[in-house]
Design an enzyme around this catalytic site. Structure first.
Site, PDB file in Angstrom:
ATOM      1  CB  SER A   1      -8.216   3.920   2.552  1.00  0.00           C
ATOM      2  OG  SER A   1      -7.360   3.235   3.466  1.00  0.00           O
TER       3      SER A   1
ATOM      4  CB  SER B   1      -8.834   1.248   5.546  1.00  0.00           C
ATOM      5  OG  SER B   1      -9.503   2.477   5.603  1.00  0.00           O
TER       6      SER B   1
ATOM      7  CE  LYS C   1      -3.935   2.069   2.510  1.00  0.00           C
ATOM      8  NZ  LYS C   1      -4.846   1.963   3.665  1.00  0.00           N
TER       9      LYS C   1
END
Length: 496
Positions: A160, A184, A79
């Site tokens: 997210s 998330s 990420k």
């Protein structure tokens, strides 16, 4: 050969590498090919195929020398909130668009030490603020899944960590890192039909992770099944002296915890999660989850988390307050982009106005308001008191049960743009995941069924603090009982 390699689990790939059935270079090359063929998903902000192939060759050398690590040769996505030495780290924001760190986050350092191969940096909502991965300055991530009703709409992968969930589901990496502030990891795992675990707050170091809301942010992992999540979590967990919130606790062997009987275990069903207007297919999924565990010998018990109804309001005071404080560092002077102005104040104003997206600016404004003189006690202090009550609810519930079972999200994935006219509607996506985040409890989502439109639905397992072993074990029981075998349509086409 390539499609076979990209369909392997991490556990089976490690076996294949050890048995010399294929090399790390072959495994990585197969995933690089999928990464190139799935660029339309926009899952990666920065692809690093050259780095990956170099790391794979080094991994092959370690296997040849018998010095391979726990994750040697496994292609992973990172990420783009984790700082990576010499590789651009953007937090999906224009303001950090050209930021290249000269240091490595603790989580990614641990993965590299175990021999993992990094495919690239994965897209996300800007500064991890969002539930749909539509607030990235680098564009939307598109889910590899499609509804089966013929509308062909592009769907969100959740957020997210939407790039992470989309890439793992699309098979351009075998696992990925994520961060979970209010859901998330769990919500995008549910939307993309994969597994994802947020460990207890403090289990994984936040050092080198771009901060959103420091008392809530917690790194975790995605993979296509529970066993792979356990393998990855063992690698990234552990005390870090560089992070004051990192807990000095031993890291259990999460893989060894799998496969144990749940006979006699008490599984709590929090009655407050049966929210008004819950779709019938979500209630049905939840009921099936209860039945799976009951059939496996667990006892289903009714429990109460009475302050759950205040969770979203509490979260959306605390998280923006911490975000407004954390993001104050991006002022055009020390970090990131700089927009010129006639004086220092105008430099600040222009930099922040041009560098931050709409959702980030909205949360900074909310946070600044609740922290302002005259409103601090009315909002922020009161929210912290309610957070304590929410945490005590969980601890009281665990006097009656060993683990909690809930739906992960109130719906399947929605189309890009479908809910964006209403921020409150978007915030409601986190209704089932936020309470565990506020309380710092470990939580996991596993795919357990399909919606009427053929989209994945997940069940959430929430555990006691530091008891990821039970969370993973119960998750695997559900995973096996649900026998979720559906894959995104584009993966089916590729294999055909």
């Amino acid at each position: 050969m390539s499609s076979t390699l990209t369909d392997l689990t991490i556990a089976s790939a490690l076996d294949g590498l050890k048995n010399k059935e294929f090399t790390a270079t072959e495994l990585t090359a197969a995933h690089v090919k999928v990464m190139e063929n799935t660029r339309h998903l926009n899952a990666y902000i920065t692809e690093t195929p050259d780095v990956a192939m170099k790391q794979a060759a080094e991994s092959d050398a370690r296997y040849a020398a018998g010095k391979n690590g726990a994750l040697d040769g496994i292609p992973l996505g990172i990420k783009d909130l984790f700082c990576t030495n010499g590789i651009r780290t953007t937090a999906a924001s224009k303001i950090l668009g050209n930021f290249v760190p000269h240091y490595e986050s603790t989580v990614t350092t641990k993965l590299l030490n175990d021999g993992a191969v990094f495919m690239g940096k994965l897209n996300l909502d800007e500064f991890a603020m969002g539930s749909s991965n539509t607030t990235s300055a680098f564009g939307n991530v598109i889910s590899p899944w499609k509804r089966n009703n013929g509308d062909n709409a592009d769907l969100v992968p959740g957020g997210s960590s939407g790039g992470s969930s989309a890439a793992v589901a699309a098979r351009s990496c075998m696992g990925a890192t994520g961060t979970d502030t209010g859901g998330s990891i769990r919500q995008p795992a549910s939307f993309c039909g994969i597994a994802g675990i947020k460990p207890t707050y403090g289990r994984c170091s936040r050092w080198g992770v771009v901060a959103f809301a420091s008392s809530l942010d917690q790194p975790g992992v995605f993979a296509r099944n529970t066993e792979d999540c356990a393998i990855l979590l063992k690698s990234v967990a552990g005390h870090d002296p560089k992070d004051a919130t990192s807990a000095n606790k031993p890291v259990p062997d999460f893989v060894a915890a799998l496969g144990k009987s749940v006979k006699g275990m008490k599984v709590g069903i929090p009655r407050e999660y049966a929210v008004e207007g819950m779709p019938a297919e979500i209630q049905k999924l939840w009921d099936e989850g209860k039945a799976y565990l009951k059939d496996a010998g667990a006892e289903i018990v009714d429990v109460s988390l009475p302050h759950t109804k205040y969770s979203l309001a509490t979260y959306y005071i605390i998280a923006p307050a911490e975000c407004s404080s954390n993001l104050a560092r991006y002022d055009g002077v020390r970090y990131g982009m700089r927009a010129e102005g006639k004086d220092l104040r105008e430099v600040y104003e222009n930099t922040r106005a041009q560098g931050f997206g709409e959702e980030v600016r909205r949360r900074i404004m909310i946070g600044t308001y609740v922290l302002s003189a005259g409103y601090y006690d009315a909002y922020y202090t009161k929210a912290q008191k309610i957070r304590r009550l929410i945490s005590e609810d969980f601890l009281n519930a665990y006097k009656e049960c060993d683990v909690l079972l809930t739906p992960t999200a109130p719906s399947a994935a929605f189309a890009i743009g479908e809910n964006e006219d209403d921020p409150i509607k978007m915030y409601l996506n986190d209704v089932f995941t936020v309470p565990a985040s506020l309380a710092g409890m470990p939580g996991m989502s596993v795919p357990a069924g399909l919606s009427g439109d053929g989209l994945p639905l997940g069940l959430q397992i929430i555990g006691k603090p530091w008891d990821e072993e039970t969370v993973l074990n119960v998750s695997q029981v559900i995973e096996k009982a649900a026998n979720f075998t559906a894959v995104p349509q584009m993966v089916v086409k590729k294999a055909a």
